[in-house]
Scaffold this motif. Structure first.
Motif, mmCIF file in Angstrom:
data_model
loop_
_atom_site.group_PDB
_atom_site.id
_atom_site.type_symbol
_atom_site.label_atom_id
_atom_site.label_comp_id
_atom_site.label_asym_id
_atom_site.label_seq_id
_atom_site.Cartn_x
_atom_site.Cartn_y
_atom_site.Cartn_z
ATOM 1 N N VAL A 1 -4.213 14.962 10.066
ATOM 2 C CA VAL A 1 -2.826 14.628 9.740
ATOM 3 C C VAL A 1 -1.896 15.061 10.870
ATOM 4 C CG1 VAL A 1 -0.908 15.066 8.151
ATOM 5 C CG2 VAL A 1 -3.227 14.773 7.259
ATOM 6 N N ILE A 2 -2.133 16.264 11.397
ATOM 7 C CA ILE A 2 -1.308 16.791 12.488
ATOM 8 C C ILE A 2 -1.405 15.923 13.731
ATOM 9 C CG2 ILE A 2 -1.058 18.741 14.104
ATOM 10 C CD1 ILE A 2 -1.930 20.575 11.818
ATOM 11 N N GLU A 3 -2.580 15.361 13.963
ATOM 12 C CA GLU A 3 -2.845 14.616 15.194
ATOM 13 C C GLU A 3 -2.649 13.116 15.038
ATOM 14 O OE1 GLU A 3 -6.821 15.811 15.949
ATOM 15 O OE2 GLU A 3 -6.284 17.895 16.402
ATOM 16 N N SER A 4 -2.010 12.671 13.969
ATOM 17 C CA SER A 4 -1.875 11.233 13.721
ATOM 18 C C SER A 4 -0.440 10.815 13.456
ATOM 19 C CB SER A 4 -2.735 10.824 12.511
ATOM 20 O OG SER A 4 -4.102 11.075 12.722
ATOM 21 N N ALA A 5 -0.169 9.554 13.783
ATOM 22 C CA ALA A 5 1.071 8.913 13.352
ATOM 23 C C ALA A 5 0.786 8.267 12.007
ATOM 24 C CB ALA A 5 1.498 7.854 14.365
ATOM 25 N N MET A 6 1.790 8.226 11.144
ATOM 26 C CA MET A 6 1.608 7.687 9.800
ATOM 27 C C MET A 6 2.330 6.348 9.685
ATOM 28 S SD MET A 6 -0.178 10.260 8.941
ATOM 29 C CE MET A 6 -0.540 9.862 7.239
ATOM 30 N N LEU A 7 1.551 5.297 9.406
ATOM 31 C CA LEU A 7 2.106 3.947 9.282
ATOM 32 C C LEU A 7 2.126 3.521 7.822
ATOM 33 C CD1 LEU A 7 2.976 1.108 10.306
ATOM 34 C CD2 LEU A 7 0.525 0.583 10.535
ATOM 35 N N SER A 8 3.323 3.240 7.308
ATOM 36 C CA SER A 8 3.472 2.710 5.950
ATOM 37 C C SER A 8 3.907 1.261 6.055
ATOM 38 C CB SER A 8 4.531 3.502 5.169
ATOM 39 O OG SER A 8 4.105 4.824 4.944
ATOM 40 N N LEU A 9 3.031 0.351 5.648
ATOM 41 C CA LEU A 9 3.387 -1.071 5.636
ATOM 42 C C LEU A 9 4.115 -1.352 4.331
ATOM 43 C CD1 LEU A 9 0.199 -2.801 7.091
ATOM 44 C CD2 LEU A 9 2.361 -2.314 8.233
ATOM 45 N N ARG B 1 0.857 -1.187 0.000
ATOM 46 C CA ARG B 1 0.000 0.000 0.000
ATOM 47 C C ARG B 1 0.889 1.231 0.000
ATOM 48 N NH1 ARG B 1 -5.235 1.795 2.949
ATOM 49 N NH2 ARG B 1 -4.748 3.897 3.672
ATOM 50 N N VAL B 2 0.695 2.085 -0.998
ATOM 51 C CA VAL B 2 1.524 3.289 -1.102
ATOM 52 C C VAL B 2 1.147 4.297 -0.024
ATOM 53 C CG1 VAL B 2 2.129 5.252 -2.556
ATOM 54 C CG2 VAL B 2 1.893 2.976 -3.570
ATOM 55 N N ASN B 3 -0.142 4.534 0.150
ATOM 56 C CA ASN B 3 -0.594 5.534 1.112
ATOM 57 C C ASN B 3 -0.481 5.018 2.542
ATOM 58 O OD1 ASN B 3 -1.300 7.133 -1.082
ATOM 59 N ND2 ASN B 3 -3.375 6.291 -1.154
ATOM 60 N N ALA B 4 -0.067 5.899 3.427
ATOM 61 C CA ALA B 4 0.093 5.515 4.826
ATOM 62 C C ALA B 4 -1.253 5.478 5.545
ATOM 63 C CB ALA B 4 1.023 6.506 5.521
ATOM 64 N N PHE B 5 -1.317 4.652 6.576
ATOM 65 C CA PHE B 5 -2.473 4.627 7.471
ATOM 66 C C PHE B 5 -2.292 5.728 8.511
ATOM 67 C CE2 PHE B 5 -2.122 0.223 6.018
ATOM 68 C CZ PHE B 5 -3.427 -0.089 5.688
ATOM 69 N N LYS B 6 -3.389 6.378 8.877
ATOM 70 C CA LYS B 6 -3.342 7.412 9.916
ATOM 71 C C LYS B 6 -3.758 6.798 11.253
ATOM 72 C CE LYS B 6 -5.843 10.432 7.590
ATOM 73 N NZ LYS B 6 -6.556 11.662 7.226
ATOM 74 N N THR C 1 9.070 -6.845 6.482
ATOM 75 C CA THR C 1 8.389 -7.123 7.748
ATOM 76 C C THR C 1 8.508 -5.974 8.744
ATOM 77 O OG1 THR C 1 10.377 -8.249 8.552
ATOM 78 C CG2 THR C 1 8.675 -9.622 7.532
ATOM 79 N N CYS C 2 9.283 -4.939 8.407
ATOM 80 C CA CYS C 2 9.513 -3.850 9.363
ATOM 81 C C CYS C 2 8.977 -2.511 8.885
ATOM 82 C CB CYS C 2 11.006 -3.699 9.633
ATOM 83 S SG CYS C 2 11.692 -5.073 10.541
ATOM 84 N N SER C 3 8.457 -1.736 9.819
ATOM 85 C CA SER C 3 7.998 -0.378 9.545
ATOM 86 C C SER C 3 8.384 0.506 10.718
ATOM 87 C CB SER C 3 6.472 -0.342 9.349
ATOM 88 O OG SER C 3 6.082 -1.124 8.248
ATOM 89 N N VAL C 4 8.666 1.776 10.429
ATOM 90 C CA VAL C 4 9.032 2.736 11.470
ATOM 91 C C VAL C 4 7.987 3.845 11.507
ATOM 92 C CG1 VAL C 4 10.789 4.355 12.272
ATOM 93 C CG2 VAL C 4 11.474 2.238 11.139
ATOM 94 N N VAL C 5 7.516 4.164 12.706
ATOM 95 C CA VAL C 5 6.462 5.156 12.887
ATOM 96 C C VAL C 5 6.932 6.213 13.884
ATOM 97 C CG1 VAL C 5 4.034 5.524 13.479
ATOM 98 C CG2 VAL C 5 4.766 3.316 12.560
ATOM 99 N N ARG C 6 6.768 7.477 13.544
ATOM 100 C CA ARG C 6 7.075 8.548 14.491
ATOM 101 C C ARG C 6 5.920 8.659 15.486
ATOM 102 N NH1 ARG C 6 8.975 13.531 10.681
ATOM 103 N NH2 ARG C 6 6.911 13.209 9.824
ATOM 104 N N VAL C 7 6.238 8.599 16.778
ATOM 105 C CA VAL C 7 5.174 8.579 17.786
ATOM 106 C C VAL C 7 5.311 9.669 18.838
ATOM 107 C CG1 VAL C 7 4.624 6.135 17.530
ATOM 108 C CG2 VAL C 7 6.458 6.822 19.082
ATOM 109 N N ILE D 1 -4.758 -2.628 12.501
ATOM 110 C CA ILE D 1 -4.546 -2.542 11.051
ATOM 111 C C ILE D 1 -3.812 -3.746 10.490
ATOM 112 C CG2 ILE D 1 -3.271 -1.265 9.262
ATOM 113 C CD1 ILE D 1 -3.919 1.281 10.862
ATOM 114 N N VAL D 2 -2.790 -4.222 11.208
ATOM 115 C CA VAL D 2 -1.949 -5.289 10.663
ATOM 116 C C VAL D 2 -2.729 -6.601 10.564
ATOM 117 C CG1 VAL D 2 0.127 -4.237 11.615
ATOM 118 C CG2 VAL D 2 -1.049 -6.003 12.914
ATOM 119 N N PRO D 3 -2.384 -7.435 9.584
ATOM 120 C CA PRO D 3 -3.054 -8.730 9.430
ATOM 121 C C PRO D 3 -2.938 -9.587 10.694
ATOM 122 C CG PRO D 3 -1.728 -8.226 7.492
ATOM 123 C CD PRO D 3 -1.387 -7.193 8.529
ATOM 124 N N ARG D 4 -4.027 -10.187 11.113
ATOM 125 C CA ARG D 4 -4.116 -11.072 12.281
ATOM 126 C C ARG D 4 -3.898 -10.328 13.592
ATOM 127 N NH1 ARG D 4 -0.054 -14.817 12.428
ATOM 128 N NH2 ARG D 4 -1.288 -16.025 13.920
#
Length: 292
Positions: free
Chosen positions: A178-186, A59-64, A190-196, A220-223
């Motif tokens: 957008v300002i109030e969310s972390a952005m998750l790019s899968l 998925r190109v677009n990040a999850f909020k 197997t690894c992703s980095v999120v600013r929190v 969001i993640v599978p399972r």
């Protein structure tokens, strides 16, 4: 009258806030002792997600992921890329009026046609990326942007434009989200980095953001929790501290050895992002000095 079936209770969280609090305190203590010159500066706190398996669909677009304490400061500079093709009903005049009337912190509006014509070289795209803190994109042109913006934007996942629906009247609400969310790019791994969080926040605010981010990511993640191998917390140059680890399975992708490799790879990836983070810090300092 037929009896109603009660909704199943939400799955119990496997994250212990006390573990998160210890990790946050340890990172802040390390930063203050190892880098005393940076105590008054601001940098991001990162959550490293490791999955058991590669996600089935890219998925190109990040999850909020909504956070209780906003990540982006009021001084955030947004750039909006919008659709100016014949089928679009947007004009620069209309956009500027909407931005002004809703008091939206968009510093630059960029036409799709101008993006294609004026930002062809790698250097032009890099300069554009470094000129703004965050990019927003008309959701009608999101699929066209990877070719227009190139690898310089999409390799650095935190700079991938966030889609907004300009057909809706409430633009400010979408930008606030957008300002109030972390952005998750899968990604394809197997690894992703999120600013929190930011080190300018209190320790407890960072803890609350981490807990909220983990709970949102798991949905969001599978399972869900069954798909998560671990969560680690780190600063840009620090070690990654575990805040959650599933029971190691030596038969799954190398077990503990694979886990160590994953964290090592993430530390290497974070170092590659150092240049961009340092540029942000310098930009913030210049703004602060100018204000003084």
């Amino acid at each position: 009258m037929a009896a109603t079936t009660a909704a199943p209770p939400p799955p119990k969280s496997k994250l212990n806030p006390k573990t998160v609090r210890k990790a946050v305190n340890a990172l802040l203590k390390w930063r203050n002792s190892e880098n005393p010159d940076l105590v008054d500066s601001d940098e991001f706190t990162y959550l490293v997600l490791t999955l058991n398996k590669i996600p089935p669909k890219s998925r190109v677009n990040a999850f909020k992921i909504p956070l209780p304490h906003p990540l982006l400061p009021e001084s955030t500079q947004f750039c909006l890329i919008y659709d100016d093709r014949r089928t679009s009903n947007l004009t620069m005049d209309l956009i500027q009026k909407r931005i002004k009337s809703q008091n939206i912190p968009i510093a630059k509006t960029l036409k799709l046609s101008k993006l294609k014509s004026d930002y062809k070289s790698f250097e032009d795209k890099r300069k554009l990326m470094e000129s703004y803190d965050c990019f927003l994109a008309d959701n009608r042109i999101v699929e066209l942007l990877p070719r227009c913006l190139g690898k310089v934007f999409y390799k650095n996942k935190r700079m991938i434009p966030v889609p907004v629906d300009l057909g809706k009247k409430d633009w400010k609400g979408q930008v606030d989200s957008v300002i109030e969310s972390a952005m998750l790019s899968l990604s394809s791994g197997t690894c992703s980095v999120v600013r929190v969080g930011r080190t300018s926040m209190s320790g407890e605010e960072i803890v609350e953001n981490v807990v909220a981010a983990v709970e949102g990511i798991v949905e969001i993640v599978p399972r869900k929790w069954g798909g998560v191998r671990s969560f680690h917390l780190k600063l840009l140059e620090s070690f990654a501290l575990p805040v959650y680890q599933a029971v190691p399975d030596e038969t799954m992708e190398g077990g503990k050895g694979r886990e160590r490799e994953v964290v090592k790879d993430e530390n290497k990836d974070m170092k590659e992002k150092r240049k961009g983070e340092e540029a942000e810090l310098k930009k913030a300092k210049r703004g602060k000095n100018a204000a003084e």
